[in-house]
Scaffold this motif. Structure first.
Motif: not given
Length: 215
Positions: A101-123
């Motif tokens: 839910s929320t994470a999916t919306e987050l990624v979709e909004i970032c994609d539309i806005m052109g805000v780069r976001v990277i998924w990391r299993d660990t950091m």
């Protein structure tokens, strides 16, 4: 020489203090060109409070289709831009729901806005290993995925802000505990909560009112 501000300038300075820092190139997630549609009444009421209030505490309670999840996700994207180096968590009743839910919306909004976001299993963050991380390289900010069924992953860290969804499925003590971990000093400790509407005698309403949430 002491700078004297006129009434209008004083008002603008006061509002800026509430809103937090202005960032060059800031993109408003609720700009029509990103949102792609007219905001719902719930969103129209909540978004200015989330965006413009320092330390915003906002709860969106209502039926499906009111835009709660999108608004909560957009609120964190707003803070990521305003407070570089900040650290947040998104949490639902279960980890899978937080992702779906929320994470999916987050990624979709970032994609539309052109805000780069990277998924990391660990950091490594604050000299500790964190799992399930969305990293925003332009701002060096992170949003971690958490859930009420594994509170240790929330309690084991300090955070700058939080987004809790499905709040009516949480135990009251877990909500209190999760929000008590907003102790990191990089942002304004915003608290965004979403969930389906329940009877106003349900614990959620009483607790939110006692803690001065905008409902």
């Amino acid at each position: 020489m002491k700078l004297q501000l006129g009434a209008k300038q004083q008002g603008e300075a006061f509002l800026q203090g509430l809103r937090g820092p202005e960032i060059p190139g800031y993109k408003d997630p609720f700009d029509q060109k990103y949102l792609g549609r007219r905001a719902t009444p719930t969103q129209q009421e909540a978004w200015p409070v989330i965006r413009d209030t320092y330390g915003a505490q906002v709860a969106l309670l209502g039926g499906k289709g009111g835009g709660k999840t999108v608004t909560v996700a957009a609120g964190l994207i707003d803070r990521v831009q305003k407070y570089p180096g900040s650290k947040y968590f998104i949490a639902s009743a279960t980890y899978q729901t937080a992702i779906d839910s929320t994470a999916t919306e987050l990624v979709e909004i970032c994609d539309i806005m052109g805000v780069r976001v990277i998924w990391r299993d660990t950091m490594i963050i604050d000299r500790k290993k964190h799992k399930h991380v969305y990293y925003f390289p332009e701002f060096h900010s992170v949003i971690c995925i958490r859930s009420a069924d594994n509170m240790d992953m929330i309690e084991g860290s300090k955070w700058d802000g939080a987004a809790i969804s499905e709040v009516t499925l949480w135990q009251p003590m877990d909500v209190r505990t999760a929000l008590s971990r907003l102790r990191r000093g990089k942002a304004d400790h915003c608290k965004l909560i979403g969930g389906l509407a329940e009877d106003e005698t349900f614990w959620t309403y009483e607790w939110l009112k006692e803690n001065s949430f905008h409902i």
